[in-house]
Scaffold this motif. Sequence first.
Motif, short mmCIF file in Angstrom:
data_model
loop_
_atom_site.label_atom_id
_atom_site.label_comp_id
_atom_site.label_asym_id
_atom_site.label_seq_id
_atom_site.Cartn_x
_atom_site.Cartn_y
_atom_site.Cartn_z
N ALA A 356 -33.32 -32.71 -33.35
CA ALA A 356 -32.81 -33.41 -31.94
C ALA A 356 -31.72 -34.07 -32.30
O ALA A 356 -32.49 -35.70 -31.58
CB ALA A 356 -34.33 -33.67 -31.15
N VAL A 357 -31.50 -34.66 -33.21
CA VAL A 357 -30.99 -35.96 -33.90
C VAL A 357 -29.51 -35.57 -34.05
O VAL A 357 -28.77 -34.45 -34.25
CB VAL A 357 -31.52 -36.88 -34.20
N ILE A 358 -27.97 -36.95 -34.41
CA ILE A 358 -27.10 -36.06 -34.69
C ILE A 358 -27.51 -36.82 -36.49
O ILE A 358 -27.88 -37.79 -37.08
CB ILE A 358 -26.08 -37.37 -34.36
N PRO A 359 -26.79 -35.43 -37.41
CA PRO A 359 -27.06 -35.79 -38.59
C PRO A 359 -26.66 -36.74 -39.28
O PRO A 359 -25.04 -36.35 -39.21
CB PRO A 359 -26.80 -34.00 -38.75
N ASN A 360 -26.87 -37.71 -39.74
CA ASN A 360 -26.28 -38.99 -40.50
C ASN A 360 -27.25 -38.77 -42.05
O ASN A 360 -27.32 -38.94 -42.26
CB ASN A 360 -26.64 -39.53 -38.98
N VAL A 361 -26.44 -39.97 -42.37
CA VAL A 361 -26.90 -40.55 -43.80
C VAL A 361 -26.40 -42.01 -43.44
O VAL A 361 -25.29 -42.93 -42.99
CB VAL A 361 -26.27 -39.90 -44.60
N GLN A 362 -27.74 -42.90 -43.53
CA GLN A 362 -27.48 -44.22 -42.93
C GLN A 362 -26.60 -44.45 -41.38
O GLN A 362 -25.20 -45.91 -42.07
CB GLN A 362 -26.76 -45.19 -44.09
N GLY A 363 -26.26 -43.49 -40.91
CA GLY A 363 -25.49 -43.90 -39.83
C GLY A 363 -24.50 -43.68 -39.58
O GLY A 363 -23.88 -43.50 -39.02
N ARG A 364 -23.95 -42.78 -41.32
CA ARG A 364 -22.84 -42.36 -41.24
C ARG A 364 -22.95 -41.39 -40.28
O ARG A 364 -23.35 -40.10 -40.78
CB ARG A 364 -22.06 -41.83 -42.38
N VAL A 365 -22.09 -40.11 -39.29
CA VAL A 365 -22.22 -38.88 -38.95
C VAL A 365 -21.97 -38.35 -39.61
O VAL A 365 -20.17 -38.17 -40.44
CB VAL A 365 -21.78 -39.12 -37.82
N VAL A 366 -22.06 -36.97 -39.34
CA VAL A 366 -22.09 -36.18 -41.30
C VAL A 366 -21.80 -34.51 -40.34
O VAL A 366 -22.60 -34.01 -39.43
CB VAL A 366 -22.55 -35.67 -42.48
N ASP A 367 -21.43 -34.16 -41.50
CA ASP A 367 -20.77 -32.19 -40.03
C ASP A 367 -21.34 -31.62 -41.93
O ASP A 367 -19.75 -31.36 -42.62
CB ASP A 367 -20.45 -31.96 -39.85
#
Length: 474
Positions: A356-367
């Motif tokens: 239940a989060v937006i996938p991200n790396v150090q706040g960078r949204v990733v798809d």
Amino acid sequence: KRRVHGDIANCPQAKMLPRFGIVGSGPAGFYTAKYLLKEIPHCRVDIYDRLPHPYGLVRTGVAPDHPEVKNVTHDFDKVATDERCRFIGNVHVGRDISVPEMRSMYSALVFSCGASEDRRLGIPGEDLKGVHSARSFVNWYNGHAEYAQRQFGLDQTDTAVIIGQGNVAIDCARILSKTVDELRHTDIAEHALDALSKSTIKKVHVVGRRGPVQAAFTMKELREVTKLDVCEAVVSQEDMFNGFTAASEEEIKAERARKRIYDLLKTVSDKAPNTEASRHLYIRFLLNPLCFVATSDEPTKLSVAQFEKTKLEGLPGDQRAVGTGVIEEISCGLVLRSIGYRSLPIPDLPFDVRRAVIPNVQGRVVDAGEHISGVYCVGWLKRGPSGIIGTNITDAQDTVASIMEDMQAGKVEIKPQHTGFEEASKLLSARKALWVSFEEWLKISKEEEARGAAVGKPRSKITSIGEMLKVAHG
């Protein structure tokens, strides 16, 4: 705090004006704005919120009898009144304006929408009348406009059960257990004060699956509920004994805060019962909820919460509650589940349904492992619903550091057509959206303070969006 090497003034777009859009005006959003303005002084920041007011859970989540926690809004006000920053309330991103539309207007977007749903237990009877989320109860007594009309039947029962043992659970227990006189001069919503004045609840059970050493509430919150005016805190000596395993002993040796909490619980359990108390708050351990049962004459109305007694197994720091087969029932007319919040998906953005989060790396949204250029996240939407208000400081600094690194690497596009709210306002006007500026929010706030002063409160919250807009635009 992550350190970003190099000077932002020497990045490829140093002479261009970056415009950042932040979606969500809670602590994570405001701290992000604060550090963007500090680290990138020539930028402009627009903060959007779907409600007409700012501050997120500081306004609708912090308990009314904890006014000192809300002082953080003074820091946020300094951000909002900075000439480089703009607040835009009553705009629902994903409905009034889409994410792709906003991406075309801003150099980068940061999503800080928090967690507006709650985790469910997934057991039979959870949809019975009388079973609610603690989140909805908190929003209700704090005057959240979308929850002001909720009914909790406080005058229909003498017993409430709260499932979960974090600080939110303790907040709910404390509000249910305090007298109206103890709450009258806080900023609690008027409709809640009226309902609590008619409450017939005399017993509140705060229930956890594991033992006293594993409880998630803090010492401050626990101490408060042991010192209420007319309510006696009760802890079972049996629960304390059964929950104190060898592994639990190792846990309190390793963490001083746990030992302090355990010692206070032990003191309460050893204390002689106060027969004069008119209300009781039972802090219960080693009970796993199985189901909720309806009354025989009303098949949709809660009557009983059924639990299985548990025991602890496992190593220190990793103990789990294991069922014993022994059943315990608590007759009640109100259940509040307080086992965590969940973020909701945002249209046109990836979402990790399991976490239940937006996938991200150090706040960078990733798809699919690739960073979506110019899209970032912060707060609970980034890390999950954990931490206190201050946790968002380092979280925001982390996301801002990622933005700065990407600017230095030329990965943040800054274009002349990125005019931010200048363009967004045209689109919103065409769609008849009635946004609220920070100056207009201050008109709402001033009106609330005036209404509160008339009844001896710091403010009397306006709980209708329509009325807020009338005050703002009147």
